[in-house]
Motif scaffolding. Structure first.
Motif, PDB file in Angstrom:
ATOM      1  N   THR A   1       0.835  -1.190   0.000  1.00 53.23           N
ATOM      2  CA  THR A   1       0.000   0.000   0.000  1.00 53.23           C
ATOM      3  C   THR A   1       0.881   1.256   0.000  1.00 53.23           C
ATOM      4  O   THR A   1       2.095   1.175  -0.175  1.00 53.23           O
TER       5      THR A   1
ATOM      6  N   ARG B   1       5.300  -5.806  -6.497  1.00 55.56           N
ATOM      7  CA  ARG B   1       4.380  -6.575  -5.677  1.00 55.56           C
ATOM      8  C   ARG B   1       5.116  -7.689  -4.953  1.00 55.56           C
ATOM      9  O   ARG B   1       6.139  -8.179  -5.401  1.00 55.56           O
TER      10      ARG B   1
ATOM     11  N   ASP C   1      -3.469  -1.207  -6.774  1.00 57.09           N
ATOM     12  CA  ASP C   1      -2.828  -0.062  -6.154  1.00 57.09           C
ATOM     13  C   ASP C   1      -3.211   1.216  -6.905  1.00 57.09           C
ATOM     14  O   ASP C   1      -3.666   1.173  -8.042  1.00 57.09           O
TER      15      ASP C   1
ATOM     16  N   THR D   1      -5.754   0.500  -0.454  1.00 59.81           N
ATOM     17  CA  THR D   1      -4.325   0.665  -0.705  1.00 59.81           C
ATOM     18  C   THR D   1      -3.815   2.085  -0.480  1.00 59.81           C
ATOM     19  O   THR D   1      -2.599   2.289  -0.473  1.00 59.81           O
TER      20      THR D   1
END
Length: 571
Positions: free
Chosen positions: A74, A135, A143, A157
């Motif tokens: 995030t 990721r 995201d 996120t």
């Protein structure tokens, strides 16, 4: 990808919203989102929260944001990134992190106030919109990201929100002054400004999109809409019109024909698809390499629409995935087939693609207890609850129809489960077993326990109705040729190369760096699909293409019974 756990949270949030409304107006929370551009390029969203007299005190959690959600990193704000003010001025924050979740599903960063707040409080921070965020695994690509002059992403996120389950009078507003002329803004629950009552999960579990976007229908005021930025590389109108009909059929089956639903198309900066189910909505990712097909998008979206009703059972992630994913797989084919939105050949193709994925999966006897740990790092494990759950549901359906002489079916059990949940009763494995045992007898519990322990499932020949019969088949197992965790590491270095595998024969070497994200979920059910790895070795960039298949294993498939007319097929 199906996202049952998040849907369970959003279902609970909607339930809480109804309770809050019944109890009277709670304190207000005003959220304003202002997309921000630097040198003409959209790079952030300015977030402003105005809280009505929260009376926050030191030592109590005030705000929170997941550090990771479903393997997606995030915004991960530091305390200095968040400005908090009240009637006395600035309010310093104290930052604390939960213990990391080793499965990378979710854990939180929390903030407390250093002094008691006085009066109303304003919270401001800048959410970065990045073209690509590395990721931790194969999680949903949701995201916050710029795209085609606009921006989109899931609230979970980038929204640091009050750390409480208490309801608010929520108000969402957009400030589009920094966006191109003609820009619009939409989110999971509608377009433009939004007012509702409920917990902050309603904002966190929402998808947001703003900019010069298009929609289907062009004037989106009804219960269904699809939004996108730019020009997707597939026939959007064909996908959208079919999906609207599928949503109507699925919603009607579950008894809520007017329930709203929205889809957000989003381009991935790497090959492959992906997505996430959120509040009454789905974010559907796509790429240009290869572009998705209309048929593939149809099944993908129908699966996600089904999730809005059965959702997920209460329980540990992975352990309960067989239920939500199994029902979504079962009904995403069955309901459109019953409604005439797909033909019998298409339905049969979906059953046999699942058979290929399940019986050709070398880990298909892994117990459910082992799924969570590898869910985001190994596509073979990630696919298992989908395939296993769908075959389990087909078996239960066939057994109920046989015992009742066709008067009852899986439909009755699923609707009874949903009625339990809506009545505030338990919605877990025990609740399911109580219903299925009452319907079929004590052996139903034993069969469920065997499934959870990893016993290979073999639905009866007539599981899908009189038009099909089961037959023996042989499947070459899905074999990546090296440790799948290599693809979710950073950097992606090939480890555990299998000597003699197709990957090794194609020229892949131990220590090669895979330079682009690889999405494998769809390949597992398609025995002739190759994969292409873009790798770097000794400073040189290479492409290696091969068929990810290994030894042959026995399994089953279904074939058409020619003498039964098509009019008698859909069960």
């Amino acid at each position: 990808m199906s996202f049952a756990k998040l849907l369970a949270a959003t279902t609970a949030a909607l339930a809480l919203a109804g309770v809050a409304h019944a109890q009277g107006a709670p304190p207000s929370l005003d959220l304003t989102l202002r997309p921000h551009a630097s040198a003409g390029a959209l790079d952030a969203v300015d977030v402003t929260l105005k809280l009505q007299a929260p009376n926050a005190r030191p030592g109590e959690n005030f705000l929170r944001l997941p550090m990771v959600f479903a393997s997606v990193e995030t915004a991960r704000y530091e305390a200095a990134d968040i400005q908090v003010t009240d009637t006395k001025g600035a309010v310093p924050l104290v930052q604390k992190d939960d213990p990391a979740d080793p499965s990378n599903f979710m854990y939180f960063r929390r903030w407390q106030v250093a002094r008691e707040t006085v009066g109303d409080v304003t919270v401001r921070y800048k959410a970065p919109a990045r073209a690509f965020r590395p990721r931790l695994g194969s999680g949903p690509p949701f995201d916050l990201r710029p795209e085609a002059g606009g921006v989109n992403g899931a609230g979970v996120t980038f929204l640091a929100l009050p750390d409480t389950q208490k309801p608010f009078s929520l108000h969402l507003a957009w400030d589009l002054a920094g966006m191109p002329a003609g820009s619009r803004a939409a989110q999971s629950l509608g377009e433009g400004e939004l007012r509702m009552t409920g917990p902050v999960e309603l904002l966190a579990n929402t998808y947001y999109m703003a900019g010069p976007m298009s929609s289907y229908p062009a004037e989106s005021g009804g219960p269904f809409a699809i939004y996108w930025l730019g020009a997707p590389p597939f026939d959007v109108q064909a996908v959208a019109s079919w999906t609207e009909k599928a949503r109507t059929a699925i919603a009607t089956f579950f008894g809520e024909p007017d329930k709203p639903y929205r889809v957000f198309f989003r381009k991935n900066p790497y090959p492959g698809t992906g997505g996430a189910g959120l509040l009454n909505s789905f974010m559907s990712g796509f790429s240009d390499d290869p572009p998705p097909t209309v048929e593939g998008m149809r099944h993908h979206l129908a699966h996600e629409i089904v999730h809005n009703w059965p959702g997920s059972l209460s329980g540990p992630n992975g352990i309960i995935s067989w239920y939500g994913e199994g029902l979504a797989e079962f009904y995403s084919a069955t309901i459109p087939w019953r409604a005439g939105l797909i033909d019998t050949d298409d339905f049969l193709a979906q059953v046999n693609e699942r058979a290929q994925s399940y019986y050709g999966n070398p880990v298909n006897t892994a117990p459910a207890s082992e799924i969570a740990a590898k869910f985001w790092s190994d596509t073979r494990v990630r696919k298992l609850p989908y395939d296993r759950g769908a075959f389990y549901m087909a078996m239960v359906d066939a057994q109920v129809r046989a015992k009742s002489g066709g008067k009852r079916s899986l439909d009755d059990l699923v609707k009874a489960m949903i009625a339990r949940r809506d009545a505030g009763q338990s919605y877990d494995t025990d609740a399911w077993l109580s219903l299925v045992v009452a319907e079929l007898g004590p052996q139903a519990k034993t069969e469920h326990e065997e499934m959870m322990a990893g016993k290979l499932l073999v639905p009866p020949s007539e599981a899908y109705g009189p038009c099909f019969k089961r037959e023996d088949a042989t499947y070459r197992v899905f074999e990546l040729g090296f440790d799948a965790a290599s693809l979710t590491a950073s950097p992606r270095i090939v480890r555990g190369l299998v000597a003699g595998s197709n990957a090794a024969k194609a020229g892949l070497k131990e220590g090669d760096e895979v330079t682009e994200q690889v999405v494998l979920d769809a390949v597992q059910g398609k025995p002739d699909d190759t994969i292409t790895l873009k790798v770097r070795r000794d400073g040189k960039d290479l492409q290696i293409t091969y068929l990810p298949r290994g030894e042959a294993l026995p399994g089953y498939r279904w074939s058409r019974v020619a003498e039964v007319p098509g009019s008698k097929c859909a069960i």
